[in-house]
Design a protein around this motif. Sequence first.
Motif, PDB file in Angstrom:
ATOM      1  N   ILE A  32       0.858  -1.178   0.000  1.00  0.00           N
ATOM      2  CA  ILE A  32       0.000   0.000   0.000  1.00  0.00           C
ATOM      3  C   ILE A  32       0.898   1.233   0.000  1.00  0.00           C
ATOM      4  O   ILE A  32       1.843   1.312   0.780  1.00  0.00           O
ATOM      5  CB  ILE A  32      -0.927   0.041   1.230  1.00  0.00           C
ATOM      6  N   ILE A  33       0.604   2.180  -0.865  1.00  0.00           N
ATOM      7  CA  ILE A  33       1.345   3.430  -0.893  1.00  0.00           C
ATOM      8  C   ILE A  33       0.424   4.529  -0.382  1.00  0.00           C
ATOM      9  O   ILE A  33      -0.669   4.747  -0.917  1.00  0.00           O
ATOM     10  CB  ILE A  33       1.842   3.752  -2.313  1.00  0.00           C
ATOM     11  N   THR A  34       0.818   5.221   0.666  1.00  0.00           N
ATOM     12  CA  THR A  34      -0.016   6.253   1.280  1.00  0.00           C
ATOM     13  C   THR A  34       0.683   7.602   1.209  1.00  0.00           C
ATOM     14  O   THR A  34       1.896   7.695   1.081  1.00  0.00           O
ATOM     15  CB  THR A  34      -0.292   5.923   2.759  1.00  0.00           C
ATOM     16  N   ARG A  35      -0.104   8.654   1.311  1.00  0.00           N
ATOM     17  CA  ARG A  35       0.462  10.000   1.365  1.00  0.00           C
ATOM     18  C   ARG A  35       1.154  10.204   2.710  1.00  0.00           C
ATOM     19  O   ARG A  35       0.651   9.787   3.744  1.00  0.00           O
ATOM     20  CB  ARG A  35      -0.635  11.047   1.198  1.00  0.00           C
ATOM     21  N   GLY A  36       2.268  10.871   2.659  1.00  0.00           N
ATOM     22  CA  GLY A  36       2.957  11.193   3.911  1.00  0.00           C
ATOM     23  C   GLY A  36       3.860  10.108   4.439  1.00  0.00           C
ATOM     24  O   GLY A  36       4.484  10.266   5.482  1.00  0.00           O
ATOM     25  N   GLY A  37       3.921   8.983   3.744  1.00  0.00           N
ATOM     26  CA  GLY A  37       4.792   7.908   4.188  1.00  0.00           C
ATOM     27  C   GLY A  37       5.933   7.694   3.216  1.00  0.00           C
ATOM     28  O   GLY A  37       5.982   8.311   2.147  1.00  0.00           O
ATOM     29  N   HIS A  38       6.840   6.818   3.560  1.00  0.00           N
ATOM     30  CA  HIS A  38       7.955   6.460   2.685  1.00  0.00           C
ATOM     31  C   HIS A  38       7.717   5.050   2.168  1.00  0.00           C
ATOM     32  O   HIS A  38       7.654   4.107   2.958  1.00  0.00           O
ATOM     33  CB  HIS A  38       9.277   6.522   3.457  1.00  0.00           C
ATOM     34  N   SER A  39       7.580   4.889   0.852  1.00  0.00           N
ATOM     35  CA  SER A  39       7.336   3.582   0.258  1.00  0.00           C
ATOM     36  C   SER A  39       8.650   2.997  -0.247  1.00  0.00           C
ATOM     37  O   SER A  39       9.357   3.616  -1.035  1.00  0.00           O
ATOM     38  CB  SER A  39       6.332   3.693  -0.894  1.00  0.00           C
ATOM     39  N   VAL A  40       8.951   1.808   0.216  1.00  0.00           N
ATOM     40  CA  VAL A  40      10.231   1.171  -0.071  1.00  0.00           C
ATOM     41  C   VAL A  40       9.976  -0.124  -0.830  1.00  0.00           C
ATOM     42  O   VAL A  40       9.224  -0.984  -0.355  1.00  0.00           O
ATOM     43  CB  VAL A  40      10.983   0.857   1.238  1.00  0.00           C
ATOM     44  N   PRO A  41      10.553  -0.304  -2.019  1.00  0.00           N
ATOM     45  CA  PRO A  41      10.346  -1.563  -2.760  1.00  0.00           C
ATOM     46  C   PRO A  41      11.093  -2.718  -2.114  1.00  0.00           C
ATOM     47  O   PRO A  41      12.135  -2.531  -1.504  1.00  0.00           O
ATOM     48  CB  PRO A  41      10.903  -1.253  -4.147  1.00  0.00           C
ATOM     49  N   TYR A  42      10.533  -3.896  -2.257  1.00  0.00           N
ATOM     50  CA  TYR A  42      11.213  -5.119  -1.834  1.00  0.00           C
ATOM     51  C   TYR A  42      12.311  -5.421  -2.859  1.00  0.00           C
ATOM     52  O   TYR A  42      12.019  -5.848  -3.973  1.00  0.00           O
ATOM     53  CB  TYR A  42      10.251  -6.304  -1.848  1.00  0.00           C
TER      54      TYR A  42
END
Length: 256
Positions: free
Chosen positions: A147-157
């Motif tokens: 899940i990609i959310t606003r305000g967070g840091h999304s990190v790929p596996y």
Amino acid sequence: MSSSKRIKDLMLEAEFYCRVNSACRVMKLKDLANNLDIDLTTLSKYVNMHIKPSRPTMKELSEKLGEIDYKSVMRDCLIQRPYPFPETNNLLFKCPELLDCVVYEFLREFGTLSYDYILTIEGGGLALAQAIASRLRSPVVYGLRDIITRGGHSVPYKYMPAYAWGPRIKRYITLPLGRELRNKKVVVVDDIAWTGATVMTLTEYAARKRCDVLGVFLLATFEDVYEKLVERLKSRLHVVLILPDEVKKSVIGEFV
């Protein structure tokens, strides 16, 4: 009460309930009472937590239960329950009392460490982390999976192989903004490491936020993954159950 005394008491209590609940899984309560030389009614009240034994009694009974192989009981619960493969929900649904064994293993390995956060992932990892944190009153930071959310840091596996659960090739973990973790001391907790991808993603993310990763705690993994994690991780690693590679291969074969 000093911190060391509190940890010691928590460990004693977790060990007692781990061992006595594991024993109840492999023998009748009456037989267990006879083995422990304790009144059946009293033991029943202990097991059902209607009353709590004194610290000296907990220590005495835990010593008498020292031969109980609680890890085998946990392993059977993970594998031989409703889901046909090692699944933490098997433990949470059918054997929730064995969470005391998870807490005991964590305390025994990391109980004396001073850290700011437990870092984990939603799902089974979060359930285990919360069970541990509720005893230690430790704050938990967790990521959301896929899940990609606003305000967070999304990190790929980075380490996720193509066969991992069908067509979902691109996978992400979204964590809170970096300021929540920057320059903190953390312990990473997860449930079952099938490939090691989640653990490596979490530890590398923490390192980028200049965290000091004091250790990694896993409920279970497999022989080949354990060897890989030992080689790649710079942190202290503790795994409660190391399962044979054959178990993983039989499951993965259904998805390839």
